[in-house]
Motif scaffolding. Structure first.
Motif, short mmCIF file in Angstrom:
data_model
loop_
_atom_site.label_atom_id
_atom_site.label_comp_id
_atom_site.label_asym_id
_atom_site.label_seq_id
_atom_site.Cartn_x
_atom_site.Cartn_y
_atom_site.Cartn_z
N LEU A 140 0.82 -1.21 0.00
CA LEU A 140 0.00 0.00 0.00
C LEU A 140 0.86 1.26 0.00
O LEU A 140 0.54 2.25 -0.67
N THR A 141 1.97 1.23 0.74
CA THR A 141 2.87 2.38 0.79
C THR A 141 3.48 2.64 -0.58
O THR A 141 3.56 3.79 -1.04
N ILE A 142 3.91 1.57 -1.25
CA ILE A 142 4.51 1.70 -2.59
C ILE A 142 3.49 2.23 -3.59
O ILE A 142 3.76 3.15 -4.36
N ILE A 143 2.28 1.64 -3.55
CA ILE A 143 1.22 2.10 -4.46
C ILE A 143 0.91 3.57 -4.22
O ILE A 143 0.83 4.37 -5.16
N GLY A 144 0.74 3.94 -2.95
CA GLY A 144 0.43 5.33 -2.63
C GLY A 144 1.51 6.28 -3.07
O GLY A 144 1.22 7.38 -3.59
N GLY A 145 2.78 5.88 -2.92
CA GLY A 145 3.89 6.74 -3.32
C GLY A 145 3.92 7.00 -4.82
O GLY A 145 4.09 8.15 -5.27
N PHE A 146 3.72 5.95 -5.63
CA PHE A 146 3.77 6.13 -7.07
C PHE A 146 2.52 6.82 -7.60
O PHE A 146 2.58 7.57 -8.58
N VAL A 147 1.37 6.62 -6.96
CA VAL A 147 0.16 7.35 -7.35
C VAL A 147 0.36 8.84 -7.09
O VAL A 147 -0.01 9.70 -7.92
N LEU A 148 1.00 9.17 -5.95
CA LEU A 148 1.27 10.57 -5.62
C LEU A 148 2.20 11.20 -6.66
O LEU A 148 1.99 12.36 -7.07
N ARG A 149 3.21 10.45 -7.10
CA ARG A 149 4.12 10.98 -8.13
C ARG A 149 3.37 11.24 -9.44
O ARG A 149 3.62 12.25 -10.11
N LEU A 150 2.48 10.32 -9.79
CA LEU A 150 1.71 10.50 -11.03
C LEU A 150 0.76 11.69 -10.93
O LEU A 150 0.56 12.41 -11.92
N LEU A 151 0.18 11.90 -9.76
CA LEU A 151 -0.73 13.02 -9.58
C LEU A 151 -0.02 14.37 -9.66
O LEU A 151 -0.60 15.38 -10.08
N HIS A 152 1.26 14.39 -9.30
CA HIS A 152 2.02 15.63 -9.29
C HIS A 152 3.04 15.70 -10.43
O HIS A 152 4.01 16.45 -10.36
N LYS A 153 2.82 14.91 -11.47
CA LYS A 153 3.76 14.91 -12.59
C LYS A 153 3.71 16.25 -13.32
O LYS A 153 2.68 16.93 -13.38
N GLU A 197 4.51 18.71 -16.88
CA GLU A 197 4.13 18.58 -18.29
C GLU A 197 5.16 17.79 -19.10
O GLU A 197 4.82 17.11 -20.06
N ASN A 198 6.42 17.92 -18.71
CA ASN A 198 7.47 17.20 -19.46
C ASN A 198 7.82 15.85 -18.83
O ASN A 198 8.93 15.35 -18.98
N PHE A 199 6.84 15.30 -18.11
CA PHE A 199 7.05 14.01 -17.44
C PHE A 199 7.29 12.93 -18.49
O PHE A 199 6.55 12.84 -19.48
N ASP A 200 8.31 12.13 -18.31
CA ASP A 200 8.70 11.07 -19.25
C ASP A 200 7.60 10.02 -19.35
O ASP A 200 7.19 9.44 -18.36
N ALA A 201 7.14 9.76 -20.61
CA ALA A 201 6.08 8.77 -20.83
C ALA A 201 6.53 7.37 -20.42
O ALA A 201 5.75 6.57 -19.90
N LEU A 202 7.81 7.05 -20.65
CA LEU A 202 8.31 5.73 -20.27
C LEU A 202 8.32 5.56 -18.75
O LEU A 202 8.03 4.49 -18.23
#
Length: 370
Positions: A155-168, A170-175
């Protein structure tokens, strides 16, 4: 003689009766000792010898605390308590120390002894080694902690990566975004498996399985299951075949629970198989029974482990190297037996294992089996 404080008239026992009772005490699969009013040992059966390492000749006449060195001897001696209160004590848990110095947990029953006139003459104590039970309790406690820890980690890992995606930006790498989503998917899968294992654990703990019987075709269930597993098996470099030359008769069973049985058996076969190996389902039937076998070419099971593989939490030497909590085969056995069937296993180290589920054509019509 007294029982629960009441006088009971008893005839004196003859030599044959005394010999019979001695035979019973010597044969009962528990350590049994008798003591006099001063807690000196007067009797010491063979199981007590085996458990403590002392011979009867050495123990008789000694103070019981010197031989047993029990964990309660110095604080709340069960024998002394039973003699003082003249009331029996049941299922007391303590420890004894063997002659070699090993401390083992025991469960004991203790009672005072009275002669024919009701006079207190001593006490009797029976005790059993519960090391295996205590080990199981520790494993169960550790498993609950592991469940909670692993769930929190995912859950901690999922929450961390979801947070990164929410705050990405405009030039966030698609890969990078794709990689984050893959990690979330992997951790979600781990979480799903953990929850499934936890539910399995809960069902086994309660000792009750709710079954919903209906008429099902095992041929259909097995074909669908094999088709569903083909991609996973292929990814592991394995093959999966279904051999059913003759159609199986329909049976009354809980299709969902039986699907869990065969899912667990396939998962087990995949876990312990090497790339290039094969897994084969085969079915046979007669007038009374249906037999479904799952054969793999995996690591195999050591002969000394075979009697324990259906115990909850048992994983064995090979199982300790793979993921899981040792609940799958315990669930298989519980479900199959709830259907009035049985599970057989044949295995040889290095050549693989064959698990055979035997089900009656006519299953018990019971909505709940304990």
């Amino acid at each position: 003689m007294k029982s629960n404080g009441k006088e009971i008239a008893k005839k004196p026992m003859d030599s044959k009766s005394l010999a019979f009772y001695k035979f019973v005490v010597d044969s009962v699969p528990s350590g049994v000792i008798t003591v006099d009013r001063d807690l000196r040992i007067t009797g010491f059966n063979p199981w007590a010898e085996q458990l403590t390492g002392y011979r009867a000749q050495e123990a008789i006449g000694s103070f019981c605390g010197e031989i047993l060195q029990g964990g309660m001897c110095d604080t709340h001696c069960p024998l002394r308590t039973a003699l003082t209160s003249q009331e029996p004590m049941s299922l007391v848990e303590s420890t004894v120390r063997t002659r070699s110095g090993e401390t083992i947990p025991v469960r004991m029953n203790v009672a005072a002894l009275f002669d024919q006139s009701g006079t207190l003459i001593g006490g009797v104590e029976s005790f059993q080694d519960i090391s295996a039970l205590k080990t199981l309790e520790r494993e169960r406690t550790n498993l609950i902690s592991t469940f909670a820890h692993d769930m929190k980690s995912s859950l901690t890992i999922i929450g961390g990566f979801v947070l990164r995606l929410l705050h990405k930006t405009e030039n966030f790498d698609a890969l990078k975004e794709k990689r984050y989503l893959e990690i979330i998917r992997e951790e979600s899968g781990k979480l799903e498996r953990l929850i499934s294992d936890f539910l399995e654990f809960a069902r086994l703990q309660t000792g009750r399985l709710k079954l919903n019987f209906s008429t099902i075709s095992l041929d259909k269930e097995l074909m669908e299951l094999c088709e569903a597993y083909q991609p996973k098996v292929t990814d592991q470099g394995l093959t999966l075949e279904l051999e059913n030359e003759a159609a199986l008769p329909p049976i009354s069973a809980d299709g969902t629970q039986l699907r869990r049985v065969f899912t667990n058996l396939i998962d087990n076969a995949v876990k312990f198989s090497q790339r290039g190996g094969g897994i084969v389902f085969s079915t046979t039937s007669d007038e009374k029974e249906i037999r479904i076998s799952v054969r793999d070419q995996g690591a195999g099971i050591a002969a000394e482990e075979l009697p324990h593989i259906f115990d909850a939490f048992h994983r064995g030497k090979v199982g300790a190297k793979v993921e899981g909590f040792g609940l799958g085969l315990a669930a298989v056995k519980a479900i199959v037996e709830a259907h009035g069937g049985r599970v057989l296993v044949e295995s040889e180290m290095g050549t693989g294992s064959t698990f055979t589920v035997v089900l009656p054509i006519s299953s018990p019509q019971s909505p709940e089996v304990s």
